[in-house]
Design an enzyme around this catalytic site. Structure first.
Site, short mmCIF file in Angstrom:
data_model
loop_
_atom_site.label_atom_id
_atom_site.label_comp_id
_atom_site.label_asym_id
_atom_site.label_seq_id
_atom_site.Cartn_x
_atom_site.Cartn_y
_atom_site.Cartn_z
N ARG A 1 0.83 -1.22 0.00
CA ARG A 1 0.00 0.00 0.00
C ARG A 1 0.86 1.26 0.00
O ARG A 1 0.53 2.25 0.64
CB ARG A 1 -0.94 0.03 1.22
CG ARG A 1 -1.80 -1.20 1.40
CD ARG A 1 -2.88 -1.39 0.35
NE ARG A 1 -3.72 -2.50 0.70
CZ ARG A 1 -3.49 -3.76 0.28
NH1 ARG A 1 -2.47 -4.03 -0.54
NH2 ARG A 1 -4.30 -4.73 0.66
N SER B 1 -10.69 0.23 4.14
CA SER B 1 -9.90 -0.04 5.35
C SER B 1 -9.30 1.26 5.86
O SER B 1 -8.59 1.94 5.11
CB SER B 1 -8.75 -1.00 5.04
OG SER B 1 -9.25 -2.17 4.47
N GLU C 1 -4.60 4.55 6.68
CA GLU C 1 -4.43 4.38 5.23
C GLU C 1 -4.88 5.61 4.42
O GLU C 1 -4.11 6.14 3.62
CB GLU C 1 -5.16 3.11 4.76
CG GLU C 1 -4.83 2.79 3.32
CD GLU C 1 -5.50 1.53 2.82
OE1 GLU C 1 -5.11 0.44 3.24
OE2 GLU C 1 -6.43 1.66 2.01
P1 FAD Z 1 -8.47 9.39 -4.19
O1 FAD Z 1 -9.07 8.93 -2.92
O2 FAD Z 1 -9.15 10.48 -4.92
O3 FAD Z 1 -6.94 9.81 -3.93
C1 FAD Z 1 -6.09 9.00 -3.16
C2 FAD Z 1 -4.69 9.62 -3.19
O4 FAD Z 1 -4.17 9.53 -4.50
C3 FAD Z 1 -4.71 11.12 -2.85
O5 FAD Z 1 -3.52 11.40 -2.14
C4 FAD Z 1 -4.70 11.80 -4.22
O6 FAD Z 1 -4.08 13.08 -4.18
C5 FAD Z 1 -3.88 10.82 -5.04
N1 FAD Z 1 -4.27 10.79 -6.45
C6 FAD Z 1 -5.46 10.41 -6.96
N2 FAD Z 1 -5.45 10.48 -8.31
C7 FAD Z 1 -4.23 10.93 -8.65
C8 FAD Z 1 -3.59 11.24 -9.89
N3 FAD Z 1 -4.20 11.12 -11.07
N4 FAD Z 1 -2.33 11.72 -9.85
C9 FAD Z 1 -1.66 11.88 -8.68
N5 FAD Z 1 -2.20 11.60 -7.48
C10 FAD Z 1 -3.46 11.14 -7.46
N6 FAD Z 1 -7.75 0.01 -1.65
C11 FAD Z 1 -7.02 -1.10 -1.88
O7 FAD Z 1 -5.79 -1.02 -2.09
N7 FAD Z 1 -7.59 -2.34 -1.89
C12 FAD Z 1 -8.90 -2.52 -1.68
O8 FAD Z 1 -9.36 -3.65 -1.73
C13 FAD Z 1 -9.72 -1.37 -1.43
N8 FAD Z 1 -11.03 -1.49 -1.18
C14 FAD Z 1 -11.78 -0.39 -0.90
C15 FAD Z 1 -13.15 -0.55 -0.63
C16 FAD Z 1 -13.94 0.56 -0.34
C17 FAD Z 1 -15.41 0.38 -0.05
C18 FAD Z 1 -13.36 1.86 -0.36
C19 FAD Z 1 -14.21 3.06 -0.11
C20 FAD Z 1 -12.01 2.02 -0.61
C21 FAD Z 1 -11.20 0.90 -0.88
N9 FAD Z 1 -9.82 1.02 -1.15
C22 FAD Z 1 -9.07 -0.10 -1.42
C23 FAD Z 1 -9.18 2.33 -1.14
C24 FAD Z 1 -9.31 3.10 -2.49
O9 FAD Z 1 -10.42 2.66 -3.22
C25 FAD Z 1 -8.07 2.95 -3.38
O10 FAD Z 1 -6.93 3.39 -2.70
C26 FAD Z 1 -8.21 3.72 -4.68
O11 FAD Z 1 -7.10 3.48 -5.52
C27 FAD Z 1 -8.33 5.25 -4.48
O12 FAD Z 1 -8.69 5.79 -5.74
P2 FAD Z 1 -9.34 7.22 -5.88
O13 FAD Z 1 -9.36 7.54 -7.33
O14 FAD Z 1 -10.62 7.28 -5.17
O15 FAD Z 1 -8.24 8.12 -5.17
P1 NAP Z 2 -9.99 -10.73 5.31
O1 NAP Z 2 -10.20 -11.80 4.30
O2 NAP Z 2 -10.97 -10.58 6.42
O3 NAP Z 2 -8.54 -10.85 5.92
C1 NAP Z 2 -8.08 -9.90 6.89
C2 NAP Z 2 -6.67 -9.49 6.53
O4 NAP Z 2 -5.85 -10.65 6.58
C3 NAP Z 2 -6.59 -8.93 5.14
O5 NAP Z 2 -6.45 -7.53 5.24
C4 NAP Z 2 -5.38 -9.60 4.50
O6 NAP Z 2 -4.25 -8.78 4.31
C5 NAP Z 2 -4.95 -10.65 5.50
N1 NAP Z 2 -4.97 -11.97 4.83
C6 NAP Z 2 -6.05 -12.79 4.65
N2 NAP Z 2 -5.66 -13.92 4.04
C7 NAP Z 2 -4.34 -13.80 3.80
C8 NAP Z 2 -3.38 -14.64 3.18
N3 NAP Z 2 -3.70 -15.84 2.68
N4 NAP Z 2 -2.10 -14.19 3.09
C9 NAP Z 2 -1.75 -12.98 3.57
N5 NAP Z 2 -2.62 -12.14 4.18
C10 NAP Z 2 -3.88 -12.55 4.30
O7 NAP Z 2 -9.88 -9.34 4.53
P2 NAP Z 2 -11.02 -8.37 4.02
O8 NAP Z 2 -11.03 -7.19 4.91
O9 NAP Z 2 -12.27 -9.10 3.72
O10 NAP Z 2 -10.37 -7.87 2.64
C11 NAP Z 2 -10.14 -8.79 1.59
C12 NAP Z 2 -9.06 -8.20 0.68
O11 NAP Z 2 -9.49 -6.95 0.16
C13 NAP Z 2 -7.75 -7.92 1.43
O12 NAP Z 2 -6.67 -8.22 0.57
C14 NAP Z 2 -7.81 -6.45 1.74
O13 NAP Z 2 -6.54 -5.83 1.75
C15 NAP Z 2 -8.62 -5.91 0.57
N6 NAP Z 2 -9.40 -4.72 0.99
C16 NAP Z 2 -8.73 -3.55 1.13
C17 NAP Z 2 -9.42 -2.40 1.49
C18 NAP Z 2 -8.70 -1.07 1.58
O14 NAP Z 2 -9.37 -0.06 1.70
N7 NAP Z 2 -7.41 -1.06 1.51
C19 NAP Z 2 -10.77 -2.46 1.76
C20 NAP Z 2 -11.42 -3.69 1.65
C21 NAP Z 2 -10.72 -4.82 1.26
P3 NAP Z 2 -3.99 -7.84 3.02
O15 NAP Z 2 -4.77 -6.61 3.29
O16 NAP Z 2 -2.52 -7.63 3.11
O17 NAP Z 2 -4.42 -8.57 1.81
#
Ligand code: FAD
Ligand code: NAP
Length: 335
Positions: free
Chosen positions: A164, A236, A330
């Site tokens: 991340r 998250s 995050e």
């Molecule tokens: P924004 O929120 O608008 O911006 C995020 C950052 O990126 C800010 O600092 C912004 O300045 C910068 N930025 C955005 N666009 C640009 C650009 N074109 N150039 C330079 N900088 C830029 N993330 C995960 O990694 N895994 C997940 O599974 C995941 N699940 C999510 C589920 C939900 C329900 C929600 C709400 C969020 C989740 N996220 C997850 C977080 C998020 O969706 C991601 O990080 C996504 O990539 C953010 O995209 P955005 O366009 O909304 O960025």
């Molecule tokens: P989950 O299945 O409840 O698991 C909880 C955490 O355990 C996850 O965050 C994941 O880490 C870790 N995990 C589970 N299985 C794993 C494996 N086999 N090896 C290594 N790490 C493991 O997770 P969840 O919340 O439902 O999310 C599912 C996936 O979607 C995850 O990968 C999570 O990162 C992603 N997600 C991200 C966001 C966001 O906003 N960043 C929001 C929703 C979901 P990792 O996060 O490192 O994968």
């Protein structure tokens, strides 16, 4: 180019914070971006880049010019029998892009289906889910420096991708506009179903195609994660901490049921488990509530940035007190 002043951004962030930007513009072409940067220089405004607003905590008043770049071209640059390289505009909706890839038989992003946001933001935090990170499919990131409009093309190896993380969240934070991302995708299916929910479904239903992996990911995510349209949230709220072997063994002695995942630099502990273990699932901190099914998600019922950050701080303090672990937030503060 329409540059709005005192522009409400409540509909442009998934926490639905009632933010107002001093100036806001949505350029589509590079010419329009240049016009916006000229406007900012003349008025001596700072420039901030917004994507879909799904990973930010917006301050109530955002000074300067907020740019939401909307270009969404998808151009094939090169292909062989086994792979394709495509250049995609930063404004393309991420999930739509994943679906487009699958419909064209381009694989590698299926585990990242249903993540909100834009293509341009995907490299910023090296989005990841279900054991796949976007860095493995990125060839390069193209953009401009906000200070002088100079172009750059950064190969993936130089983007500082980590868990991340990337240089766009580090030394380049606030300094660049990513305009497009180049991806190299495979035409040969190689599904990643190691994470428990996908593994479980594969045992029930058989080995999936990449399109089925995306369907399963969407199904699991819909069942666990609140939709921001119904319950405003930023996904998250905390990263999963990685602790040293010594810390891990100490914790395990106290909590033998604690889930963990071994990493190259220690042990990853799910932050959601730590919060849940403290009994905070479903608990409200003013108008901000820890989601009832997913303790990593904070749901905002009309709160300001200050209220959201205050709730997050209370949770972080409880986790430090309970486990001696510092959680890292995050979503970035957008001010
Ligand atoms: P924004 O929120 O608008 O911006 C995020 C950052 O990126 C800010 O600092 C912004 O300045 C910068 N930025 C955005 N666009 C640009 C650009 N074109 N150039 C330079 N900088 C830029 N993330 C995960 O990694 N895994 C997940 O599974 C995941 N699940 C999510 C589920 C939900 C329900 C929600 C709400 C969020 C989740 N996220 C997850 C977080 C998020 O969706 C991601 O990080 C996504 O990539 C953010 O995209 P955005 O366009 O909304 O960025
Ligand atoms: P989950 O299945 O409840 O698991 C909880 C955490 O355990 C996850 O965050 C994941 O880490 C870790 N995990 C589970 N299985 C794993 C494996 N086999 N090896 C290594 N790490 C493991 O997770 P969840 O919340 O439902 O999310 C599912 C996936 O979607 C995850 O990968 C999570 O990162 C992603 N997600 C991200 C966001 C966001 O906003 N960043 C929001 C929703 C979901 P990792 O996060 O490192 O994968």
């Amino acid at each position: 180019m329409n540059i709005e002043s005192s522009s409400p951004l409540k509909l442009f962030n998934t926490l639905a914070i009632d933010a107002v930007a001093e100036y806001f513009a949505q350029p589509v072409t590079m010419g329009e971006v240049a016009e916006c940067l000229q406007f900012a220089r003349e008025k001596m405004l700072s420039v901030k880049v917004l994507g879909g607003g799904s990973n930010v905590v917006m301050a109530d008043h955002i000074s300067g010019l907020v740019l939401k770049y909307r270009a969404r071209e998808c151009e094939v640059l090169h292909q062989t029998e086994s792979e394709v390289t495509v250049k995609v505009g930063a404004g393309y909706d991420w999930h739509q892009f994943v679906l487009e890839c699958l419909s064209r038989g381009w694989f590698g992003l299926e585990n990242l289906a249903y993540i909100p946001g834009t293509v341009g933001a995907a490299p910023v935090q090296n989005i990841g889910a279900y054991g796949v990170e976007v860095k493995k499919s990125i060839k390069s990131v193209n953009g401009i420096f906000l200070s002088d409009g100079r172009n750059f093309c950064m190969p993936a190896q130089q983007c500082g991708f980590g868990y991340r993380e990337s240089c766009f969240k580090g030394e380049l934070e606030g300094k660049v506009l990513i305009t497009s991302v180049e991806f190299t995708l495979s035409k040969i299916a190689d599904v990643q179903i190691g994470y428990a929910p996908l593994d479980r479904l594969a045992k029930e239903r058989g080995v999936p195609t990449p399109a089925q992996v995306a369907e399963w990911v969407i199904e699991v995510r819909k069942s666990k994660l609140p939709s921001p349209a119904e319950l405003p949230n930023a996904g998250s709220f905390f990263k999963n901490p990685v602790v040293t072997s010594e810390e891990y063994l100490n914790l395990l002695a106290e909590y033998p049921e604690m889930p963990s995942y071994e990493q190259s630099d220690g042990f990853k502990i799910p932050a959601g488990w730590l919060i849940d273990k403290l009994g905070l699932k479903g608990v409200s901190f003013g108008v901000v509530k820890v989601h009832e099914f997913q303790a990593l998600v904070l749901v905002n019922d009309g709160g300001s940035a200050e209220e959201v950050l205050k709730a997050a701080q209370s949770i972080r303090s409880a986790v430090v007190k309970g486990f001696g672990i510092e959680l890292e937030q995050e979503p970035r503060l957008f001010n």
